[in-house]
Design an enzyme around this catalytic site. Structure first.
Site, PDB file in Angstrom:
ATOM      1  N   SER A 155     -44.843 -39.025 -19.020  1.00 18.58           N
ATOM      2  CA  SER A 155     -45.712 -37.644 -20.481  1.00 18.58           C
ATOM      3  C   SER A 155     -45.549 -39.048 -21.726  1.00 18.58           C
ATOM      4  O   SER A 155     -45.465 -39.811 -22.089  1.00 18.58           O
ATOM      5  CB  SER A 155     -45.701 -36.808 -20.199  1.00 18.58           C
ATOM      6  OG  SER A 155     -46.865 -35.883 -20.620  1.00 18.58           O
ATOM      7  N   HIS A 211     -49.219 -34.418 -12.779  1.00 28.50           N
ATOM      8  CA  HIS A 211     -48.881 -35.008 -13.584  1.00 28.50           C
ATOM      9  C   HIS A 211     -47.009 -34.385 -14.240  1.00 28.50           C
ATOM     10  O   HIS A 211     -46.299 -35.286 -14.890  1.00 28.50           O
ATOM     11  CB  HIS A 211     -49.386 -34.715 -14.429  1.00 28.50           C
ATOM     12  CG  HIS A 211     -49.006 -34.768 -16.289  1.00 28.50           C
ATOM     13  ND1 HIS A 211     -48.979 -36.688 -16.409  1.00 28.50           N
ATOM     14  CD2 HIS A 211     -48.017 -34.551 -17.179  1.00 28.50           C
ATOM     15  CE1 HIS A 211     -48.774 -37.077 -17.739  1.00 28.50           C
ATOM     16  NE2 HIS A 211     -48.088 -35.748 -17.834  1.00 28.50           N
TER      17      HIS A 211
END
Ligand SMILES: *[C@@H]1O[C@H](CO)[C@@H](O)[C@H](O)[C@H]1NC(C)=O
Ligand SMILES: *[C@@H]1O[C@H](CO)[C@@H](O)[C@H](O)[C@H]1NC(C)=O
Length: 396
Positions: free
Chosen positions: A170, A372
């Protein structure tokens, strides 16, 4: 090293599946160093000072469990995402979290903590409390531009090698893209960067709530400034509450609200991991990091911080902030992404990949619901992702 990788891969293929390993709740309440030591690995803290004075604390696992530490090992640096910390890479315990796996197959493992998180709230001249505004006057731009060059230089000076591998999740990818495009001279020192869920271009942001909020991003910035809020207030308290609430299985539905943001993949999320996770999550961060992402969602593209026309003229000599020139990145980059990532749309990832000149792997994870946080929490993350990632790493 090669034989150990073969054993690891054979183990996975032959069904010594990582999913049979139960989570070790003895990690609950421990910080990164304590977690690593809890599993019998050596852990060292290292203090790295950036050119602009931030003192970062990085953790190092210098060698695997059945290794006396002699012999030269290739260095690898792992960087966590927004509002997070080095704990991301050790939360699932040995044979599952990638730090232990990498140490056991012969890497010199360094786990970073970006400026302003719980480990990196120190500075040569600023005090994080009394100079809170100045201390948190950075976004992920500065993490890429200042933290990563300092870290790469420091790690190579200790390790003795001429280059290292990088792994980002990320924001750890965002900062890498900033680093490698604005400090192109460092590309020679990166043997391979493996990016997991690379947040950068947000033309098609998957989260509608964040899309709406981003329309007001410049007003939110003004408001935060007016009320002098530069970091999330009472975050230690929040962590305590999250931990006590999420330790109780009766509340696991509530704690699952996390999925609304990261994407739903309950099948790959073992709720018994929640207490370990919320021991160190959320970690401290500056609101400018969030505001900078908000600008990306609102404006598209992948650009430096937008200070408004006047200040942009002063700083950049242009009304709009300059875009990061990803064509300057010459280091090999492997990209791993999920179809169901609630924060990073795979279509945006495709755009980023098309701009990179040296793509080592373009890998859509073969699990439709991969979200995610699965990169660091999925029950079968070794089978779904790490075996592939490590096979590519071994070639560099
Ligand atoms: C990890 O795998 C190794 C080799 O298969 C095994 O000896 C060890 O007990 C495992 N560790 C944990 C914590 O499961
Ligand atoms: C901050 O860094 C300084 C200089 O290295 C050190 O003396 C001090 O102990 C550190 N403070 C904290 C809270 O870690």
């Amino acid at each position: 090293m090669a034989t150990r990788v073969v054993i690891l891969i054979l183990g996975v293929i032959c069904g010594i599946s990582s999913s049979v390993i139960p989570f070790d709740d003895s990690d609950v309440g421990l910080n990164t160093v304590e977690i690593i030591e809890n599993h019998g690995y050596v852990c060292e803290n290292h203090y790295i000072t950036t050119e602009d004075g931030y003192i970062l604390t990085y953790q190092r696992i210098p060698h695997g469990k059945n290794d006396d530490g002699s012999g030269k090992k290739p260095a690898i640096l792992l960087m966590h995402g927004l509002a997070s910390s080095s704990a991301d890479y050790v939360n699932m315990g040995p044979n599952r979290s990638i730090s232990y796996i990498l140490a056991d197959i012969g890497y010199d493992v360094w786990i970073g903590n970006s400026r302003g998180n719980a480990w990196s709230r120190n500075h040569t001249t600023l005090d994080v409390v009394t100079d809170n505004e100045q201390f948190y006057d950075f976004s992920w731009h500065q993490i890429g531009y200042y933290d990563l060059p300092a870290a790469v230089d420091y790690i190579l000076s200790v390790n003795g090698g001429d280059g290292l591998q990088y792994v980002g999740h990320s924001q750890g990818c965002t900062s890498f893209l900033v680093f490698a495009s604005t400090r192109p001279e460092y590309n020679d020192k990166i043997k391979l960067a493996s990016l997991m869920g690379p947040a950068s271009i947000m033309e098609y942001h998957p989260n509608e709530i964040l899309q709406v909020i981003s329309n007001y991003i410049y007003d939110i910035e003004k408001l935060l400034k007016k009320y002098k809020i530069f970091e999330l207030p009472l975050i230690e308290k929040l962590r305590e509450i999250a931990l006590s609430v999420c330790t109780n299985p009766e509340n696991w539905d509530l704690c699952g609200v996390l999925f609304d943001f990261v994407g739903h993949d309950e099948a790959q999320f073992d709720t018994s991991l929640l207490p370990v996770l919320f021991t160190n999550l959320p970690s401290n961060f500056g609101f400018k990091q969030v505001l900078h992402y908000g600008q990306q969602i609102k404006n598209g593209g992948f650009s430096q911080y937008d200070f408004g026309r006047e200040k942009n003229m002063e700083i950049y000599g242009a009304e709009k902030p300059p875009a990061y020139d990803l064509t300057k990145i010459t280091a090999p980059v492997a990209v791993y992404y999920g179809k169901n990532d609630g924060l990073v749309n795979y279509m945006d990832v495709k755009t980023v990949i098309s701009m990179l000149s040296n793509v080592a792997n373009d890998y859509l994870i073969p699990h439709e619901a991969f979200n995610h946080i699965d990169f660091i929490t999925a029950t079968d993350v070794v089978d779904l992702l790490y075996v592939e990632m490590i096979q590519v790493m071994q070639k560099y």
